[in-house]
Scaffold this motif. Structure first.
Motif, mmCIF file in Angstrom:
data_model
loop_
_atom_site.group_PDB
_atom_site.id
_atom_site.type_symbol
_atom_site.label_atom_id
_atom_site.label_comp_id
_atom_site.label_asym_id
_atom_site.label_seq_id
_atom_site.Cartn_x
_atom_site.Cartn_y
_atom_site.Cartn_z
ATOM 1 N N LEU A 38 0.825 -1.205 0.000
ATOM 2 C CA LEU A 38 0.000 0.000 0.000
ATOM 3 C C LEU A 38 0.860 1.256 0.000
ATOM 4 O O LEU A 38 0.582 2.217 -0.719
ATOM 5 N N ALA A 39 1.902 1.237 0.814
ATOM 6 C CA ALA A 39 2.783 2.408 0.877
ATOM 7 C C ALA A 39 3.492 2.632 -0.454
ATOM 8 O O ALA A 39 3.647 3.774 -0.910
ATOM 9 N N ARG A 44 3.918 5.852 -5.368
ATOM 10 C CA ARG A 44 4.113 5.654 -6.804
ATOM 11 C C ARG A 44 5.471 5.028 -7.101
ATOM 12 O O ARG A 44 6.230 5.477 -7.977
ATOM 13 N N THR A 45 5.768 3.967 -6.370
ATOM 14 C CA THR A 45 7.001 3.227 -6.590
ATOM 15 C C THR A 45 6.700 1.745 -6.385
ATOM 16 O O THR A 45 5.540 1.349 -6.266
ATOM 17 N N ASP A 46 7.729 0.922 -6.361
ATOM 18 C CA ASP A 46 7.556 -0.496 -6.079
ATOM 19 C C ASP A 46 8.230 -0.827 -4.755
ATOM 20 O O ASP A 46 8.745 0.062 -4.060
ATOM 21 N N LEU A 47 8.226 -2.117 -4.383
ATOM 22 C CA LEU A 47 8.784 -2.482 -3.080
ATOM 23 C C LEU A 47 10.274 -2.169 -3.000
ATOM 24 O O LEU A 47 10.769 -1.771 -1.945
ATOM 25 N N ALA A 48 10.985 -2.346 -4.108
ATOM 26 C CA ALA A 48 12.409 -2.014 -4.102
ATOM 27 C C ALA A 48 12.607 -0.509 -3.933
ATOM 28 O O ALA A 48 13.475 -0.060 -3.183
ATOM 29 N N GLY A 49 11.779 0.270 -4.622
ATOM 30 C CA GLY A 49 11.890 1.718 -4.504
ATOM 31 C C GLY A 49 11.546 2.218 -3.121
ATOM 32 O O GLY A 49 12.080 3.233 -2.654
ATOM 33 N N LEU A 50 10.659 1.490 -2.452
ATOM 34 C CA LEU A 50 10.255 1.896 -1.105
ATOM 35 C C LEU A 50 11.431 1.844 -0.139
ATOM 36 O O LEU A 50 11.475 2.610 0.841
ATOM 37 N N LEU A 51 12.409 0.977 -0.393
ATOM 38 C CA LEU A 51 13.581 0.857 0.472
ATOM 39 C C LEU A 51 14.424 2.124 0.470
ATOM 40 O O LEU A 51 15.217 2.357 1.393
ATOM 41 N N ARG A 52 14.259 2.934 -0.568
ATOM 42 C CA ARG A 52 15.071 4.156 -0.679
ATOM 43 C C ARG A 52 14.352 5.381 -0.125
ATOM 44 O O ARG A 52 14.839 6.508 -0.267
#
Length: 287
Positions: A38-39, A44-52
């Motif tokens: 959800l986050a 507007r990113t993916d799970l990998a992008g969320l790490l950043r």
């Protein structure tokens, strides 16, 4: 003059912890992963992008609050994000169609085994196409094939057409709004269908994500769950090209009953293929 204060950004870690707790309390499976999905969608990113990301911008935090509330009401994640993966495809989904499920990929696997020539110019019919997932997965594997998808709901037929274009398959695919195969004529080398097969009295016992949000017409198989298979049994003999086959999705424990319906229609059952859970999921029939 009224003072308008811009909402402050939100710490991502705190937002994820809070969302995970609320999802767990609502009985949502894998709440931590769901919170991250959800986050990521809100940002507007993916799970990998969320790490950043350390901090959610105010607009993304507001979006997260909104879509979290929807998920807490057991609205499926695919309807919230508007998309789902199936086979090698990225598909748009909506409330007018069932959400594609991994179990249905068993049908595609059966097609590949029973029709091994990938260069065959197959003519494919997908009855009750929904998102178009089955026919589009087949088109992706058979570059010379063409397909017609039918659906009773005009919104579903339009969605399948958009998914064909979205995946670069629109030139080989047509969608038709009709009941079963009433508006199409054969012959077809391959007929696909994932019909409604849940017995009517069992609908109320389904997960709220399904029964409260996915279209009942695509789930309700009538009193015994077999109404659609009887209609298919009547239609299939007149649709096959020489050597043609049909691959139909089955519900739990329906293999014998559906096989009997198909044999009574003069068709030969060649395989009941199990899904990864060991449930007979794909029925393969021919003349």
């Amino acid at each position: 003059m009224k003072d308008v204060t811009t909402p402050a950004p939100t710490n991502l870690r705190q937002a994820l912890l809070a969302a995970t707790t609320r999802l767990r309390e609502a009985g949502i499976e894998a709440p931590q992963r769901e919170a991250r999905l959800l986050a990521a969608h809100a940002a507007r990113t993916d799970l990998a992008g969320l790490l950043r990301i350390d901090t959610l911008p105010a607009a993304a935090a507001e979006t997260l609050d909104h879509i979290l509330a929807r998920r807490l009401r057991h609205e499926p994640m695919a309807y919230i994000t508007g998309q789902a993966g199936f086979w090698t495809l990225d598909l748009e989904v909506s409330r007018h169609t069932l959400i594609p499920r991994g179990d249905s990929e068993t049908l595609v696997e059966a097609v590949l085994d029973h029709l091994p020539d990938r260069n065959a110019p197959l003519r494919v019919l997908d009855i009750g196409t929904g998102t178009g997932c089955l026919m589009l997965a087949v088109l992706a594997e058979y570059p010379r094939a063409s397909a017609i998808g039918t659906d009773l709901a005009p919104q579903a037929a339009a969605l399948a057409a958009r998914n064909a274009t979205r995946n670069g398959l629109g030139a080989r695919c047509t969608t038709v709004c009709c009941n079963w195969a009433d508006a199409v004529t054969g012959p077809f080398d391959l007929v696909l269908s994932n019909p409604p097969y849940i017995p009517h009295e069992d609908l109320a016992g389904l997960m709220p994500d399904v029964v409260e949000h996915e279209p009942a017409r695509a789930l309700d198989g009538g009193e015994d769950g077999l109404v659609a298979y009887r209609a298919l049994g009547n239609a299939l003999p007149g649709l096959f090209a020489p050597g043609g086959i049909a691959v139909l999705e089955l519900g739990i424990g329906q293999g014998e009953d559906v096989s009997a319906i198909m044999r009574a229609a003069g068709l030969e059952v060649t395989e009941i293929r199990p899904d990864l859970g060991g449930i007979g999921r794909a029925l393969v029939v021919k003349k």
